[in-house]
Write a protein that holds these residues in place. Structure first.
Motif, PDB file in Angstrom:
ATOM      1  N   PHE A  55      -6.089   5.791   2.270  1.00  0.00           N
ATOM      2  CA  PHE A  55      -4.952   5.223   2.983  1.00  0.00           C
ATOM      3  C   PHE A  55      -3.807   6.234   2.997  1.00  0.00           C
ATOM      4  O   PHE A  55      -3.448   6.795   1.961  1.00  0.00           O
ATOM      5  N   SER A  56      -3.216   6.442   4.179  1.00  0.00           N
ATOM      6  CA  SER A  56      -2.073   7.339   4.268  1.00  0.00           C
ATOM      7  C   SER A  56      -1.100   6.835   5.312  1.00  0.00           C
ATOM      8  O   SER A  56      -1.500   6.196   6.303  1.00  0.00           O
ATOM      9  N   LEU A  91       0.823  -1.208   0.000  1.00  0.00           N
ATOM     10  CA  LEU A  91       0.000   0.000   0.000  1.00  0.00           C
ATOM     11  C   LEU A  91       0.861   1.264   0.000  1.00  0.00           C
ATOM     12  O   LEU A  91       0.587   2.229  -0.720  1.00  0.00           O
ATOM     13  N   ILE A  92       1.883   1.246   0.852  1.00  0.00           N
ATOM     14  CA  ILE A  92       2.695   2.426   1.148  1.00  0.00           C
ATOM     15  C   ILE A  92       4.153   1.994   1.221  1.00  0.00           C
ATOM     16  O   ILE A  92       4.463   0.928   1.775  1.00  0.00           O
ATOM     17  N   ASP A 135      -6.975   6.854  -1.931  1.00  0.00           N
ATOM     18  CA  ASP A 135      -6.342   7.925  -1.158  1.00  0.00           C
ATOM     19  C   ASP A 135      -6.858   8.014   0.270  1.00  0.00           C
ATOM     20  O   ASP A 135      -6.396   8.866   1.043  1.00  0.00           O
ATOM     21  N   LEU A 137      -0.301   3.984  10.025  1.00  0.00           N
ATOM     22  CA  LEU A 137      -1.113   3.835   8.821  1.00  0.00           C
ATOM     23  C   LEU A 137      -2.520   4.277   9.196  1.00  0.00           C
ATOM     24  O   LEU A 137      -3.077   3.800  10.180  1.00  0.00           O
ATOM     25  N   VAL A 163      -3.906   2.493  -5.107  1.00  0.00           N
ATOM     26  CA  VAL A 163      -4.316   2.438  -3.701  1.00  0.00           C
ATOM     27  C   VAL A 163      -5.204   3.653  -3.415  1.00  0.00           C
ATOM     28  O   VAL A 163      -4.805   4.784  -3.701  1.00  0.00           O
ATOM     29  N   SER A 222       5.418   7.151   3.402  1.00  0.00           N
ATOM     30  CA  SER A 222       4.193   7.865   3.021  1.00  0.00           C
ATOM     31  C   SER A 222       3.865   7.817   1.533  1.00  0.00           C
ATOM     32  O   SER A 222       2.879   8.441   1.117  1.00  0.00           O
ATOM     33  N   LYS A 223       4.666   7.120   0.745  1.00  0.00           N
ATOM     34  CA  LYS A 223       4.410   7.083  -0.704  1.00  0.00           C
ATOM     35  C   LYS A 223       3.378   6.002  -1.015  1.00  0.00           C
ATOM     36  O   LYS A 223       3.641   4.806  -0.846  1.00  0.00           O
ATOM     37  N   ARG A 224       2.237   6.420  -1.482  1.00  0.00           N
ATOM     38  CA  ARG A 224       1.140   5.502  -1.764  1.00  0.00           C
ATOM     39  C   ARG A 224       1.309   4.882  -3.142  1.00  0.00           C
ATOM     40  O   ARG A 224       1.644   5.564  -4.110  1.00  0.00           O
ATOM     41  N   ASP A 225       1.066   3.597  -3.244  1.00  0.00           N
ATOM     42  CA  ASP A 225       1.188   2.890  -4.515  1.00  0.00           C
ATOM     43  C   ASP A 225       0.069   3.280  -5.469  1.00  0.00           C
ATOM     44  O   ASP A 225      -1.035   3.665  -5.041  1.00  0.00           O
TER      45      ASP A 225
END
Lengths: 120, 112
Positions: free
Chosen positions: B67-68, B52-53, B65, B78, B63, B57-60
């Motif tokens: 999720f952070s 996911l990340i 938004d 998370l 995924v 903090s870099k979101r795939d």
């Protein structure tokens, strides 16, 4: 589409051997580190081994070092895990995985997993 | 070996409500290159894990938004801003700064 497909799992007696294979497709296999990660039934994830792009370097979980060997055949886009002297505690689903170093080895692709059961 | 401790172990959440998972490391995860290699994975029932990340903090791609990821040093989080039914599963943090690479023990998210 990136795909990783494991094969070779099954039931083996303690002390026995098994060889897992992983076929990679949809990416330039020879350009990526590869690894094996396992998950015992109902448990969490555990790194087993990794190997660099050209096979020049590898590393292992302490509990499998000397018993397991990771290798690859870039000409056949394949990753292997030779498992010897298997123990009951090696029972797990084994995942073939791609861990890009530039992301801190945060695995971006996983296979579907293959079950290895070590039992008498 | 770096130990990652996740809490809570189980997290029942009402759909639409937020959820937060903590991951605490036994050592700082800041690498000598200045980057922090902490990632998060989701494992839905019967499926392989999914990233996911990464790098805190870099979101795939792909995924949602909602999720952070955040944190630094030894404390990471998370967050799911509004939980949906499809978010059910076990979430794992993983550190890539120190060898051997290690995962947290997992947090099971379930719907109330």
């Amino acid at each position: 589409e990136v795909q990783l497909v494991e094969s070779g799992g099954g039931l083996v007696q303690p002390g026995g051997s098994l060889r897992l294979s992983c076929a990679g497709s949809g990416f330039t296999f020879s350009s990526f580190w590869m690894s094996w990660v396992r998950q015992a039934p109902g448990r969490g994830l555990e790194w087993v081994a990794y190997i660099k792009e050209d096979g020049s370097s590898s590393n292992y979980l302490d509990s499998v070092r000397g018993r397991f060997t990771i290798s690859r055949d870039n000409a056949k886009n394949s990753l292997f895990l030779q498992m010897n002297s298997l123990r009951v505690e090696d029972t797990a689903v084994y995942y073939c995985a791609r861990p890009p170093p530039e992301s801190g080895y945060a695995i971006d692709y996983w296979g579907q997993g293959i079950l290895v059961t070590v039992s008498s | 070996e770096v130990v990652l401790t996740q809490s809570p172990l189980s997290l029942p959440v009402t759909p639409g409500q937020p959820a937060s998972i903590s991951c605490r490391s036994s050592q700082s995860l800041e690498h000598s290159d200045g980057r922090t290699y902490l990632s998060w994975f989701q494992q839905r029932p019967g499926q392989s894990p999914r990233r996911l990340i990464y790098k805190v903090s870099k979101r795939d791609s792909g995924v949602p938004d909602r999720f952070s990821g955040s944190g630094s040093g030894t404390d990471f989080t998370l967050k799911i801003s509004r939980v949906e039914a499809e978010d059910v599963g076990v979430y794992y943090c993983m550190q890539g700064t120190h060898w051997p690479l290690t995962f947290g023990g997992g947090t099971k998210v379930e719907i109330k």
